[in-house]
Write a protein that holds these residues in place. Structure first.
Motif, short mmCIF file in Angstrom:
data_model
loop_
_atom_site.label_atom_id
_atom_site.label_comp_id
_atom_site.label_asym_id
_atom_site.label_seq_id
_atom_site.Cartn_x
_atom_site.Cartn_y
_atom_site.Cartn_z
N ARG A 14 -14.80 3.09 6.47
CA ARG A 14 -13.85 3.85 5.46
C ARG A 14 -13.75 3.42 4.07
O ARG A 14 -12.99 3.01 3.40
CB ARG A 14 -12.60 4.08 5.97
N HIS A 15 -15.30 3.23 3.52
CA HIS A 15 -15.37 2.77 2.11
C HIS A 15 -16.50 3.60 1.47
O HIS A 15 -17.58 4.01 2.12
CB HIS A 15 -15.23 1.37 2.20
N GLN A 16 -16.31 3.95 0.20
CA GLN A 16 -17.47 4.55 -0.26
C GLN A 16 -17.96 3.60 -1.76
O GLN A 16 -17.48 3.80 -2.70
CB GLN A 16 -17.27 5.94 -0.91
N VAL A 17 -18.58 2.46 -1.77
CA VAL A 17 -18.69 1.57 -2.67
C VAL A 17 -20.10 1.25 -2.71
O VAL A 17 -20.93 1.03 -1.85
CB VAL A 17 -18.06 0.16 -2.28
N LEU A 23 -22.75 -4.93 -10.22
CA LEU A 23 -21.32 -4.25 -10.26
C LEU A 23 -21.04 -3.61 -8.77
O LEU A 23 -21.61 -2.92 -8.57
CB LEU A 23 -21.25 -3.24 -11.45
N LEU A 24 -19.66 -3.81 -8.42
CA LEU A 24 -19.32 -2.95 -7.36
C LEU A 24 -18.35 -2.21 -7.98
O LEU A 24 -17.22 -2.56 -8.53
CB LEU A 24 -18.71 -3.99 -6.22
N ARG A 25 -18.25 -1.15 -7.60
CA ARG A 25 -17.21 0.08 -7.81
C ARG A 25 -17.40 1.23 -6.72
O ARG A 25 -18.45 1.82 -6.21
CB ARG A 25 -17.54 0.67 -9.08
N GLY A 26 -16.07 1.86 -6.59
CA GLY A 26 -16.09 2.93 -5.57
C GLY A 26 -14.45 2.92 -5.06
O GLY A 26 -13.80 2.64 -5.75
N THR A 27 -14.49 3.62 -3.75
CA THR A 27 -13.09 3.70 -3.24
C THR A 27 -13.41 3.47 -1.93
O THR A 27 -14.34 3.13 -1.22
CB THR A 27 -12.75 5.00 -3.18
N ALA A 28 -12.06 3.17 -1.25
CA ALA A 28 -11.92 2.63 0.19
C ALA A 28 -10.57 3.24 0.53
O ALA A 28 -9.58 3.36 -0.10
CB ALA A 28 -11.90 1.36 0.26
N GLN A 29 -10.67 3.42 2.08
CA GLN A 29 -9.06 4.17 2.52
C GLN A 29 -8.59 3.19 3.67
O GLN A 29 -9.22 2.42 4.37
CB GLN A 29 -9.56 5.47 3.32
N LEU A 30 -7.25 2.86 3.54
CA LEU A 30 -6.41 1.86 4.36
C LEU A 30 -5.19 2.41 4.84
O LEU A 30 -4.67 2.99 3.78
CB LEU A 30 -6.49 0.50 3.57
N ASP A 31 -4.97 2.65 6.00
CA ASP A 31 -3.89 3.47 6.26
C ASP A 31 -3.76 4.87 5.74
O ASP A 31 -2.53 5.07 5.35
CB ASP A 31 -2.79 2.60 6.24
N GLY A 32 -4.65 5.62 5.31
CA GLY A 32 -4.32 6.95 4.64
C GLY A 32 -4.41 6.62 3.03
O GLY A 32 -4.25 7.75 2.45
N GLU A 33 -4.28 5.50 2.54
CA GLU A 33 -4.10 5.43 1.36
C GLU A 33 -5.52 4.98 0.66
O GLU A 33 -6.51 4.28 1.13
CB GLU A 33 -3.34 4.21 1.09
N THR A 34 -5.87 5.62 -0.34
CA THR A 34 -7.19 5.52 -1.07
C THR A 34 -6.91 4.30 -2.26
O THR A 34 -5.98 4.45 -3.07
CB THR A 34 -7.64 6.60 -1.79
N LEU A 35 -7.85 3.39 -2.18
CA LEU A 35 -7.88 2.14 -3.11
C LEU A 35 -9.17 2.21 -3.97
O LEU A 35 -10.34 2.79 -3.53
CB LEU A 35 -7.73 0.75 -2.54
N ALA A 36 -9.11 2.06 -5.30
CA ALA A 36 -10.11 2.00 -6.23
C ALA A 36 -10.66 0.49 -5.98
O ALA A 36 -9.81 -0.48 -5.97
CB ALA A 36 -9.81 2.12 -7.49
N ILE A 37 -12.01 0.26 -5.82
CA ILE A 37 -12.56 -1.21 -5.73
C ILE A 37 -13.60 -1.22 -6.79
O ILE A 37 -14.42 -0.46 -7.29
CB ILE A 37 -13.42 -1.02 -4.47
N VAL A 38 -13.10 -2.40 -7.57
CA VAL A 38 -14.10 -2.85 -8.69
C VAL A 38 -14.27 -4.41 -8.40
O VAL A 38 -13.32 -5.21 -8.23
CB VAL A 38 -13.27 -2.53 -9.94
N GLY A 39 -15.77 -4.55 -8.81
CA GLY A 39 -15.87 -6.08 -8.39
C GLY A 39 -17.28 -6.40 -8.89
O GLY A 39 -18.10 -5.75 -9.68
N THR A 40 -17.67 -7.71 -8.49
CA THR A 40 -18.98 -8.16 -8.92
C THR A 40 -19.56 -8.89 -7.62
O THR A 40 -18.84 -9.24 -6.62
CB THR A 40 -19.06 -9.23 -9.98
#
Length: 232
Positions: A14-17, A23-40
């Motif tokens: 459940r992630h679209q990164v 650069l890492l960027r995208g979104t992911a889902q945990l327990d129905g909540e969407t998180l923004a993912i930003v990283g290296t």
């Protein structure tokens, strides 16, 4: 740990990164909540372009998704040591990235940092350390300066620094020492999704690192000095 394995252990499928260079960027889902993912990734050296790209990803989240939690995935060798970046003012670009994270926090975004591989120097300060809370995997490597470099800067003999590092976490590299100093809140072992779930549910609203460092015996004076300055 490579970033694809990390995301699979955190979010299953459940992630679209995406990985764009380092650069890492995208979104992911945990327990129905969407998180923004930003990283290296790839032990990234944070240069002008990468600092701006991370800042842009944070600002896009603030603009388009108010209140969305942000997870910063940290794998960096620190700032890029090139004359071009220094002449362009890499310190200002990294400060801009930090300010964007602070803006997100003030706009109600929970900001968590996770060191999953390597975290060195200024690249760590303006990513994981500036988050509301920073956690790490036990196999991560964290340090600000190697002892030989510290010896050159402080003019203290390296053998003396090695002795100090055995008893004082402030002088010693290593993820366990950053836990002792309060810079890293906890080490995530086992079920990473469960750790992330707990971290999201218990995101601190105040800076607790000095207090944690005192209670863990890693930084005995920082919290008291900060309190005395605030009361002066």
């Amino acid at each position: 740990m490579i970033w694809t394995e990390l995301l699979n252990r955190l979010f299953a499928d459940r992630h679209q990164v995406t990985c764009e260079g380092e650069l890492l960027r995208g979104t992911a889902q945990l327990d129905g909540e969407t998180l923004a993912i930003v990283g290296t990734t790839g032990h990234a050296a944070i240069g002008v372009e990468l600092a701006l790209a991370q800042a842009r990803a944070v600002l896009d989240t603030v603009h388009a998704h108010p209140g969305r939690a942000i997870l910063l995935l940290v794998d960096t060798q620190g700032q890029r040591l090139r004359r071009r970046d220094e002449l362009l003012g890499i310190n200002r670009y990294m400060a801009h990235m930090g300010l964007c994270i602070e803006l997100a926090r003030r706009r109600g975004h929970r900001v968590l940092g996770l060191v999953y591989d390597q975290a060195l120097s200024g690249g760590f300060i303006t990513s994981g350390l500036i988050a509301d809370a920073c956690d790490a995997l036990p196999e991560a490597e964290i340090r600000v300066m190697r002892l030989p470099a510290m010896a050159r800067v402080t003019k203290i003999d390296e053998s003396r620094l090695a002795q100090l590092a055995e008893a004082n976490p402030v002088f010693a590299p290593g993820v366990e020492n950053y836990v002792a100093m309060g810079g890293v809140r906890a080490l995530w072992r086992g079920d990473l999704a469960a750790h992330l779930r707990a971290a999201l549910a218990d995101t601190p609203t105040t800076d607790e690192r000095a207090r944690d460092g005192a209670s863990r015996g890693g930084r005995l004076l920082a919290a008291d000095v900060a309190r005395r300055v605030a009361e002066a």
